[in-house]
Design a protein around this motif. Structure first.
Motif, PDB file in Angstrom:
ATOM      1  N   TRP A  11       0.811  -1.209   0.000  1.00  0.00           N
ATOM      2  CA  TRP A  11       0.000   0.000   0.000  1.00  0.00           C
ATOM      3  C   TRP A  11       0.850   1.267   0.000  1.00  0.00           C
ATOM      4  CZ3 TRP A  11      -4.568   0.538  -1.757  1.00  0.00           C
ATOM      5  CH2 TRP A  11      -5.398  -0.570  -1.807  1.00  0.00           C
ATOM      6  N   ARG A  12       2.013   1.221   0.613  1.00  0.00           N
ATOM      7  CA  ARG A  12       2.922   2.362   0.570  1.00  0.00           C
ATOM      8  C   ARG A  12       3.333   2.645  -0.880  1.00  0.00           C
ATOM      9  NH1 ARG A  12       5.295   1.275   5.113  1.00  0.00           N
ATOM     10  NH2 ARG A  12       6.557  -0.379   4.224  1.00  0.00           N
ATOM     11  N   GLN A  13       3.651   1.595  -1.615  1.00  0.00           N
ATOM     12  CA  GLN A  13       4.023   1.747  -3.024  1.00  0.00           C
ATOM     13  C   GLN A  13       2.833   2.199  -3.860  1.00  0.00           C
ATOM     14  OE1 GLN A  13       7.218   1.402  -4.017  1.00  0.00           O
ATOM     15  NE2 GLN A  13       6.603   2.166  -6.016  1.00  0.00           N
ATOM     16  N   ASN A  14       1.653   1.667  -3.558  1.00  0.00           N
ATOM     17  CA  ASN A  14       0.437   2.058  -4.267  1.00  0.00           C
ATOM     18  C   ASN A  14       0.156   3.551  -4.069  1.00  0.00           C
ATOM     19  OD1 ASN A  14      -2.023   2.156  -5.554  1.00  0.00           O
ATOM     20  ND2 ASN A  14      -3.111   0.998  -4.010  1.00  0.00           N
ATOM     21  N   ILE A  15       0.261   4.028  -2.844  1.00  0.00           N
ATOM     22  CA  ILE A  15       0.040   5.451  -2.561  1.00  0.00           C
ATOM     23  C   ILE A  15       1.098   6.309  -3.246  1.00  0.00           C
ATOM     24  CG2 ILE A  15      -0.006   7.177  -0.706  1.00  0.00           C
ATOM     25  CD1 ILE A  15      -2.501   5.404  -0.876  1.00  0.00           C
ATOM     26  N   LYS A  16       2.318   5.819  -3.322  1.00  0.00           N
ATOM     27  CA  LYS A  16       3.380   6.545  -4.025  1.00  0.00           C
ATOM     28  C   LYS A  16       3.024   6.697  -5.507  1.00  0.00           C
ATOM     29  CE  LYS A  16       8.291   6.220  -5.141  1.00  0.00           C
ATOM     30  NZ  LYS A  16       9.492   5.388  -5.016  1.00  0.00           N
ATOM     31  N   TYR A  17       2.593   5.597  -6.140  1.00  0.00           N
ATOM     32  CA  TYR A  17       2.177   5.655  -7.539  1.00  0.00           C
ATOM     33  C   TYR A  17       1.031   6.645  -7.733  1.00  0.00           C
ATOM     34  CZ  TYR A  17       4.848   1.406  -8.690  1.00  0.00           C
ATOM     35  OH  TYR A  17       5.833   0.485  -8.900  1.00  0.00           O
ATOM     36  N   LEU A  18       0.014   6.545  -6.869  1.00  0.00           N
ATOM     37  CA  LEU A  18      -1.140   7.430  -6.983  1.00  0.00           C
ATOM     38  C   LEU A  18      -0.743   8.895  -6.834  1.00  0.00           C
ATOM     39  CD1 LEU A  18      -3.962   5.584  -5.034  1.00  0.00           C
ATOM     40  CD2 LEU A  18      -3.956   6.217  -7.434  1.00  0.00           C
ATOM     41  N   SER A  19       0.110   9.175  -5.870  1.00  0.00           N
ATOM     42  CA  SER A  19       0.533  10.555  -5.630  1.00  0.00           C
ATOM     43  C   SER A  19       1.262  11.137  -6.841  1.00  0.00           C
ATOM     44  CB  SER A  19       1.444  10.628  -4.407  1.00  0.00           C
ATOM     45  OG  SER A  19       0.780  10.180  -3.269  1.00  0.00           O
ATOM     46  N   ILE A  20       2.161  10.367  -7.407  1.00  0.00           N
ATOM     47  CA  ILE A  20       2.920  10.843  -8.561  1.00  0.00           C
ATOM     48  C   ILE A  20       1.996  11.051  -9.766  1.00  0.00           C
ATOM     49  CG2 ILE A  20       4.679  10.191 -10.253  1.00  0.00           C
ATOM     50  CD1 ILE A  20       6.142   8.797  -7.889  1.00  0.00           C
ATOM     51  N   LEU A  21       1.137  10.085 -10.037  1.00  0.00           N
ATOM     52  CA  LEU A  21       0.261  10.184 -11.199  1.00  0.00           C
ATOM     53  C   LEU A  21      -0.754  11.315 -11.050  1.00  0.00           C
ATOM     54  CD1 LEU A  21      -0.297   6.407 -11.966  1.00  0.00           C
ATOM     55  CD2 LEU A  21       1.227   8.006 -13.129  1.00  0.00           C
ATOM     56  N   LEU A  22      -1.292  11.497  -9.845  1.00  0.00           N
ATOM     57  CA  LEU A  22      -2.230  12.595  -9.633  1.00  0.00           C
ATOM     58  C   LEU A  22      -1.535  13.951  -9.719  1.00  0.00           C
ATOM     59  CD1 LEU A  22      -4.563  11.171  -6.850  1.00  0.00           C
ATOM     60  CD2 LEU A  22      -5.136  11.656  -9.236  1.00  0.00           C
ATOM     61  N   PHE A  23      -0.272  14.010  -9.278  1.00  0.00           N
ATOM     62  CA  PHE A  23       0.472  15.260  -9.430  1.00  0.00           C
ATOM     63  C   PHE A  23       0.687  15.587 -10.899  1.00  0.00           C
ATOM     64  CE2 PHE A  23       4.429  17.558 -10.069  1.00  0.00           C
ATOM     65  CZ  PHE A  23       4.138  18.723  -9.375  1.00  0.00           C
ATOM     66  N   VAL A  24       1.005  14.581 -11.695  1.00  0.00           N
ATOM     67  CA  VAL A  24       1.187  14.804 -13.141  1.00  0.00           C
ATOM     68  C   VAL A  24      -0.114  15.310 -13.746  1.00  0.00           C
ATOM     69  CG1 VAL A  24       1.584  13.648 -15.363  1.00  0.00           C
ATOM     70  CG2 VAL A  24       3.062  13.159 -13.404  1.00  0.00           C
ATOM     71  N   TRP A  25      -1.227  14.690 -13.389  1.00  0.00           N
ATOM     72  CA  TRP A  25      -2.519  15.118 -13.925  1.00  0.00           C
ATOM     73  C   TRP A  25      -2.836  16.548 -13.487  1.00  0.00           C
ATOM     74  CZ3 TRP A  25      -7.999  14.090 -11.967  1.00  0.00           C
ATOM     75  CH2 TRP A  25      -8.923  14.416 -12.951  1.00  0.00           C
ATOM     76  N   PHE A  26      -2.569  16.868 -12.218  1.00  0.00           N
ATOM     77  CA  PHE A  26      -2.793  18.224 -11.720  1.00  0.00           C
ATOM     78  C   PHE A  26      -1.919  19.227 -12.478  1.00  0.00           C
ATOM     79  CE2 PHE A  26      -1.439  21.679  -8.926  1.00  0.00           C
ATOM     80  CZ  PHE A  26      -2.668  22.265  -8.649  1.00  0.00           C
ATOM     81  N   ALA A  27      -0.653  18.870 -12.664  1.00  0.00           N
ATOM     82  CA  ALA A  27       0.263  19.774 -13.357  1.00  0.00           C
ATOM     83  C   ALA A  27      -0.190  20.032 -14.786  1.00  0.00           C
ATOM     84  CB  ALA A  27       1.678  19.194 -13.345  1.00  0.00           C
ATOM     85  N   VAL A  28      -0.681  19.008 -15.452  1.00  0.00           N
ATOM     86  CA  VAL A  28      -1.135  19.173 -16.838  1.00  0.00           C
ATOM     87  C   VAL A  28      -2.448  19.941 -16.888  1.00  0.00           C
ATOM     88  CG1 VAL A  28      -1.992  17.940 -18.867  1.00  0.00           C
ATOM     89  CG2 VAL A  28       0.087  17.181 -17.733  1.00  0.00           C
ATOM     90  N   SER A  29      -3.422  19.547 -16.067  1.00  0.00           N
ATOM     91  CA  SER A  29      -4.736  20.188 -16.164  1.00  0.00           C
ATOM     92  C   SER A  29      -4.729  21.597 -15.583  1.00  0.00           C
ATOM     93  CB  SER A  29      -5.798  19.333 -15.482  1.00  0.00           C
ATOM     94  OG  SER A  29      -5.504  19.196 -14.105  1.00  0.00           O
ATOM     95  N   PHE A  30      -4.184  21.779 -14.394  1.00  0.00           N
ATOM     96  CA  PHE A  30      -4.181  23.102 -13.772  1.00  0.00           C
ATOM     97  C   PHE A  30      -3.025  23.950 -14.287  1.00  0.00           C
ATOM     98  CE2 PHE A  30      -3.306  26.069 -10.261  1.00  0.00           C
ATOM     99  CZ  PHE A  30      -4.552  26.658 -10.157  1.00  0.00           C
ATOM    100  N   GLY A  31      -1.850  23.336 -14.355  1.00  0.00           N
ATOM    101  CA  GLY A  31      -0.673  24.085 -14.781  1.00  0.00           C
ATOM    102  C   GLY A  31      -0.748  24.529 -16.225  1.00  0.00           C
ATOM    103  N   CYS A  32      -0.956  23.575 -17.120  1.00  0.00           N
ATOM    104  CA  CYS A  32      -0.972  23.916 -18.554  1.00  0.00           C
ATOM    105  C   CYS A  32      -2.274  24.585 -18.968  1.00  0.00           C
ATOM    106  CB  CYS A  32      -0.755  22.665 -19.393  1.00  0.00           C
ATOM    107  SG  CYS A  32       0.880  21.949 -19.201  1.00  0.00           S
ATOM    108  N   GLY A  33      -3.365  24.212 -18.346  1.00  0.00           N
ATOM    109  CA  GLY A  33      -4.663  24.764 -18.732  1.00  0.00           C
ATOM    110  C   GLY A  33      -4.959  26.121 -18.133  1.00  0.00           C
ATOM    111  N   ILE A  34      -4.335  26.458 -16.989  1.00  0.00           N
ATOM    112  CA  ILE A  34      -4.651  27.715 -16.320  1.00  0.00           C
ATOM    113  C   ILE A  34      -3.409  28.573 -16.108  1.00  0.00           C
ATOM    114  CG2 ILE A  34      -5.576  28.739 -14.204  1.00  0.00           C
ATOM    115  CD1 ILE A  34      -7.401  26.259 -13.999  1.00  0.00           C
ATOM    116  N   LEU A  35      -2.417  28.031 -15.398  1.00  0.00           N
ATOM    117  CA  LEU A  35      -1.254  28.839 -15.024  1.00  0.00           C
ATOM    118  C   LEU A  35      -0.372  29.208 -16.216  1.00  0.00           C
ATOM    119  CD1 LEU A  35      -0.197  27.108 -11.692  1.00  0.00           C
ATOM    120  CD2 LEU A  35      -1.525  29.193 -11.990  1.00  0.00           C
ATOM    121  N   LEU A  36      -0.124  28.256 -17.100  1.00  0.00           N
ATOM    122  CA  LEU A  36       0.758  28.502 -18.243  1.00  0.00           C
ATOM    123  C   LEU A  36      -0.007  28.811 -19.530  1.00  0.00           C
ATOM    124  CD1 LEU A  36       3.337  25.650 -17.597  1.00  0.00           C
ATOM    125  CD2 LEU A  36       3.573  28.075 -17.050  1.00  0.00           C
ATOM    126  N   LYS A  37      -1.277  29.123 -19.381  1.00  0.00           N
ATOM    127  CA  LYS A  37      -2.155  29.343 -20.539  1.00  0.00           C
ATOM    128  C   LYS A  37      -1.614  30.420 -21.474  1.00  0.00           C
ATOM    129  CE  LYS A  37      -5.672  31.786 -19.669  1.00  0.00           C
ATOM    130  NZ  LYS A  37      -5.870  33.089 -20.253  1.00  0.00           N
TER     131      LYS A  37
END
Length: 86
Positions: A11-37
């Protein structure tokens, strides 16, 4: 390794995977769609400004790719900890 330690490591590894993947999604959706628009709107993709494209389409495509990446990573993790055969 005891069964409880194995379960916690899994579960520690699972949470690590989830955290990294959700950060990537956040960076793309919020970062590229709003901040770096404004920066991304200098370029176009398919006739649309790139910032607009990321806000409307890109984050969805990235999310779908991340789902398949998570599936791949979890299958490897399941095999590593013996939760599935093969």
């Amino acid at each position: 390794m005891s069964k409880i330690e194995k379960h916690k490591a899994y579960w520690r590894q699972n949470i690590k995977y989830l955290s990294i993947l959700l950060f990537v999604w956040f960076a793309v959706s919020f970062g590229c769609g709003i901040l770096l628009k404004d920066f991304l709107n200098r370029y176009s993709l398919g006739g649309f400004k790139l910032g607009f494209w990321f806000a409307q389409q890109g984050s969805i495509y990235v999310f779908v790719v991340l789902i398949f990446l998570y599936m791949y990573l979890m299958n490897r993790l399941d095999k590593k900890y013996g939760y599935i055969d093969n």
